[in-house]
Design a protein around this motif. Structure first.
Motif, PDB file in Angstrom:
ATOM      1  N   ASN A 129       0.830  -1.217   0.000  1.00  0.00           N
ATOM      2  CA  ASN A 129       0.000   0.000   0.000  1.00  0.00           C
ATOM      3  C   ASN A 129       0.865   1.269   0.000  1.00  0.00           C
ATOM      4  OD1 ASN A 129      -2.411   1.437  -0.002  1.00  0.00           O
ATOM      5  ND2 ASN A 129      -2.462   1.595   2.228  1.00  0.00           N
ATOM      6  N   ARG A 159       5.716   1.369   5.376  1.00  0.00           N
ATOM      7  CA  ARG A 159       5.242   0.710   4.162  1.00  0.00           C
ATOM      8  C   ARG A 159       6.388   0.445   3.178  1.00  0.00           C
ATOM      9  NH1 ARG A 159       0.017   4.278   2.758  1.00  0.00           N
ATOM     10  NH2 ARG A 159       0.962   5.722   4.243  1.00  0.00           N
ATOM     11  N   SER A 186      -4.596   1.883   6.107  1.00  0.00           N
ATOM     12  CA  SER A 186      -3.354   1.273   5.617  1.00  0.00           C
ATOM     13  C   SER A 186      -3.108  -0.054   6.314  1.00  0.00           C
ATOM     14  CB  SER A 186      -2.162   2.214   5.849  1.00  0.00           C
ATOM     15  OG  SER A 186      -2.323   3.412   5.139  1.00  0.00           O
ATOM     16  N   ILE A 189      -5.185  -2.860   4.790  1.00  0.00           N
ATOM     17  CA  ILE A 189      -4.711  -3.300   3.475  1.00  0.00           C
ATOM     18  C   ILE A 189      -3.365  -4.006   3.594  1.00  0.00           C
ATOM     19  CG2 ILE A 189      -4.017  -2.495   1.182  1.00  0.00           C
ATOM     20  CD1 ILE A 189      -6.025  -0.179   1.581  1.00  0.00           C
TER      21      ILE A 189
END
Length: 904
Positions: A129, A159, A186, A189
């Motif tokens: 993501n 991330r 976030s 996902i």
């Protein structure tokens, strides 16, 4: 590179009766007879309180350390028998505190797989993501992240770190609080991406949020270095007296509190993640509307940078002025240098007498004069010894005091610089530390060595010329006239060295910065077996300067060769002319030898001086950068004498019509026409996705940066009008990544003390932060050494010490940027209660991804892409229903943690 390589990896890991203590704290045993079997291809979660040893297991598995006793095996083979580089290449690590290198986003992801194609990089970024926010940056994947990723938010860094692990496609996946820094959307996902990545792979998960590991194949509860319970979620929940149900119930209570508070206003229906999309602002439209502001700021930044880079090299007069307190030593040193300058001509004169003595026919006379000349040489040697000691001691004394003065001045100056100065690549901590450690010591050569060289040369040349003219004025005049040719050739040499030294210094700075980055992030480099990649980056940093040095060496060689040839020609001419003078009866052979040796010694003195000019040239270049720091005018000065000194403040904060972009990325507008008010004595929470501007607001309140436009006010007064040091005494910050200093735990807590503080206050602050118990359990208690950036402590332990430091300060304004993100459920609950007690009557600004931690705040503001899209209290925001952004965030987090509904 030695050891076994397994052809086929199943991925079964077994810890067999492992005993371990960290080398720096051998008396504090972490594991004793620790045993745990992790089946191949299964996901195993490790849960327990902070400091119980979870992260230590991952360090042992990666062989950052070897156990004192017992074995760790992969597919039945002890890991110490495996080739270490190959073994580590089979593992992907995402740690609690994401570590990035000071290079581009693309290069950081490539640390996971060096030969990856761009398509693979993008796929890994999409899986974590990260692709969307990377694509919105002006340079995309070529964006520089800054030192330790300072240009990115905590969630963005995490991330990228996850993408780095995913691209590796590892057989064993190690997740140490991999989603702790992510917002709810976030996290949801990324958690799905991690779940997909772990399918069929042996996965070890460390998590404080138990809902994220509910579906793990095996859950092991670690307490005090022992596995107290193992089993699936359902099996462990079946034991009502167990530790795991207690931890689950603790987290479930927190979720229930959020639900009960929200259910007073509405009943929660089905979750629609897309509900929040209508509230998001388009980054493209925001960027286009802010183009003029960005362009103006960019040009302003360039002008200010040009001013900094055009600072002249420091004058010798200025350096002498800094050394003025040591004037007595300067006089003695100069006297010693003058006397030492006379040694070479006197020695040459005696040598001439010694040579001419062998032309005598009387052996008795030769023997007699030999004794006299030998004693003369002995006397010159003793004289030289004494004078050298006097000279070098005094100049060294001057140099060391000047070095100390400059180091202290630089450090005190650096500590006043605005945070934006450190965001620049050339001002990374590695480069700054290199200047403090090595470059500052170069200053001594510019004063002591230069004065010594100057006095010696003047003294030696003057005496040699006088003696030469006295012995044979005809020959002396010719030799003196020819000296400028030698000086010219040596001057050419000096210029060549000066041009090459610039490139050498540039290469040294770049490599020092890279080396500092590599050393500070050595765990990540070791985990990804990236030593070769770092060496290649080092080689690349040297590539340009190396080519330039090779080119320059041709010119330097020609210059040196010409100088040597010219010197030889001059010597030949001097002998030829001296021979003619002897044949014509103007001088004796003794006068020829003496004059030649004396004036040649003058050439040697000049040659020695010229050979040292290269060092002086390098020193001048280095010292120019030091004085650039000393002369740099900070744009946010903490000690403005005209600033308003705030003895007390109420804490009313107003951010009005603010535009802001980070100095290192002036074209990316973070806040545009942003206005917000924080009421005095009340708590305000900022929620939203990573990168929405939450931490930026805290930076503006602390005045780490100044806005491009608009104003930040505290108690109705522009924050720029305050004396910043006194203002910050009323503000305490606990950030997402806790910062500890090298020193003891007590010293780290005492950083928060404004006045003299006794032991009881330190202990009370530690108790309030739920830190006292674990500190007392350490071998040295409050005197335990924290290590570099707190490396000897777990993430939760570091965070609690940082909170204790803030508690001790007793601030009026409390800034909490994910202050409990690194804590386990039990510690989080206790610390959250302590923070809520601390927040009473204080102005508090809380940044949090876990909405359960901010439900009791007086005001909650929802941020999306630098704008406040909603604000109100928890109940009023939920009352807006499915059209509200906060409602969507709460529902999204409930979806992420929906497993808590069955925890009862």
């Amino acid at each position: 590179m030695e050891g076994e390589i397994l052809d086929n990896i199943m991925g079964e890991i077994e810890f067999k009766q492992v005993e371990f203590a960290y080398p720096s704290r051998l008396e504090n045993i972490i594991f004793k007879d620790f045993s745990l079997k992790i089946p191949a291809g299964k996901a195993v979660a490790l849960v327990g309180s902070s400091g119980s040893g979870k992260s230590t297991l991952i360090s042992l598995l990666q062989r950052f350390y070897d156990p004192i006793g017992g074995d760790i095996a992969l597919d039945g083979v002890p890991i110490y028998k495996l080739q270490l580089k190959w073994f580590r290449s089979q593992m992907g690590l995402v740690s609690q505190e994401p570590t990035l290198f000071a290079t581009t986003i693309k290069e950081n992801i490539l640390f996971g797989k060096e030969d990856a194609e761009m398509e693979e990089i993008i796929e890994a970024a999409k899986a974590s993501n990260a692709h969307n926010f990377i694509s919105e940056l002006p340079q995309g994947y070529d964006t520089q992240v800054g030192e330790r990723g300072i240009q990115l938010s905590g969630g963005q860094k995490q991330r990228i770190a996850i993408a780095r692990a995913i691209i590796k496609a590892p057989k064993i996946l190690l997740l140490d609080e991999a989603t702790s820094a992510l917002d709810s959307e976030s996290e949801c996902i990324v958690q799905e991406a991690l779940d997909k990545a772990s399918v069929g792979h042996t996965t070890i998960i460390i998590a404080h949020r138990l809902s994220t590991i509910r579906h793990a194949d095996l859950i092991a509860v670690v307490q005090d270095g022992q596995v107290t319970e193992t089993g699936s979620h359902d099996e462990l929940m079946g034991n009502e007296m167990g530790l795991y149900p207690m931890l689950v119930q603790l987290q479930h209570t927190e979720q229930e509190q959020v639900k009960e508070k929200g259910d007073k206003d509405l009943s929660i229906n089905a979750i629609d993640i897309n509900d929040a999309s209508s509230h998001r602002l388009s980054l493209a439209s925001r960027t286009s509307s802010a183009n003029s502001v960005a362009a103006n700021h960019s040009s302003l930044c360039e002008e200010m940078n040009v001013e900094d880079k055009k600072l002249p090299a420091p004058s010798f007069k200025r350096l002498l002025a800094m050394n003025l307190p040591e004037w007595k030593e300067a006089i003695l040193g100069c006297l010693g240098a003058v006397l030492y300058g006379a040694v070479q001509p006197l020695s040459a004169f005696t040598m001439g007498l010694m040579i001419s003595m062998f032309f005598l026919s009387d052996h008795g006379e030769i023997k007699k004069k030999a004794k006299v000349y030998a004693l003369s040489f002995l006397g010159i040697g003793l004289f030289s010894l004494i004078i050298n000691v006097i000279q070098h001691y005094n100049f060294a004394y001057m140099g060391e005091h000047l070095t100390k003065r400059i180091r202290e001045g630089m450090l005190s100056k650096i500590l006043t610089f605005e945070v934006g100065w450190f965001d620049q690549d050339e001002n990374s901590s590695g480069t700054v530390c290199s200047r403090l450690a090595k470059d500052a010591s170069v200053v001594r050569s510019l004063v002591g060595d230069r004065m010594s060289l100057l006095m010696q040369t003047i003294s030696g040349v003057t005496l040699a010329c006088v003696m030469g003219l006295f012995l044979s004025w005809r020959l002396a005049l010719v030799m003196i006239v020819l000296q400028p040719l030698i000086i010219f050739s040596l001057y050419t040499r000096m210029v060549l060295l000066k041009s090459t030294s610039k490139k050498a210094i540039k290469a040294q700075q770049d490599s020092s910065k890279l080396a500092a980055d590599a050393v500070s992030n050595h765990r990540t480099i070791t985990a990804f077996s990236s030593q070769d990649r770092i060496l290649k980056m080092m080689e690349k940093a040297y590539e340009g300067p190396r080519k330039e040095s090779v080119r320059q060496s041709w010119f330097t060689g020609l210059g040196f060769g010409s100088a040597q040839f010219l010197t030889a020609c001059i010597v030949a001419f001097n002998f030829w002319y001296g021979g003619k003078l002897i044949s014509q009866g103007y001088i004796s052979s003794e006068a020829l030898i003496q004059t030649f040796l004396i004036l040649v010694s003058t050439g040697l003195v000049i040659a020695e001086a010229a050979s040292m000019t290269s060092d002086l040239v390098k020193s001048s270049e280095v010292v120019a950068s030091l004085f650039a720091i000393l002369d740099h005018c900070t744009r946010i000065g903490p000690d403005d004498s005209n600033g308003y000194i705030a003895e007390e403040i109420t804490g009313h904060v107003v951010i009005h019509d603010v535009d802001f972009a980070y100095p290192a990325r002036p074209n990316v507008i973070i806040l545009k026409n942003f206005s917000f008010t924080v009421e005095a004595g009340r708590s305000t929470a900022l929620v939203g996705q990573s990168g929405s501007g939450k931490s930026t607001i805290i930076s503006l309140i602390e005045r780490f940066y100044d806005p491009l436009k608009g104003v930040v006010k505290i108690d109705g007064r522009d924050i720029k009008s305050y004396n910043l040091r006194t203002l910050r005494k009323h503000i305490a910050l606990v950030s997402q990544e806790p910062t500890l200093f090298v020193g003891t735990i007590r010293e780290n807590i005492l950083y928060g003390a404004l006045d003299e503080t006794d032991e009881s206050e330190v202990i009370e602050a530690a108790k309030a932060a739920n830190a006292h118990d674990f500190i007392a359990g350490l071998g040295n208690g409050y005197e335990t050494w924290c290590g570099d950036r707190g490396v000897q402590l777990s993430g939760g332990q570091k965070q609690r010490i940082a909170i204790a430091r803030a508690v001790l300060k007793k601030p009026t304004i409390l800034l909490l940027d994910e202050a409990t993100s690194a804590l386990d459920s039990k510690s989080e609950k206790v610390v959250q209660e302590a923070l809520e007690r601390l927040m009473v009557g204080r102005t508090s600004v809380v940044v949090a991804h876990r909405l359960s931690t901010i439900q009791n705040c007086n005001l909650i503001a929802v941020l999306e892409q630098g704008k406040v899209v909603e604000k109100g209290n928890h109940s009023s925001l939920l009352a807006k229903g499915s059209t509200g952004a906060y409602y969507s965030l709460v529902n999204l987090q409930r979806k992420t943690h929906n497993s808590t509904q069955s925890f009862k």
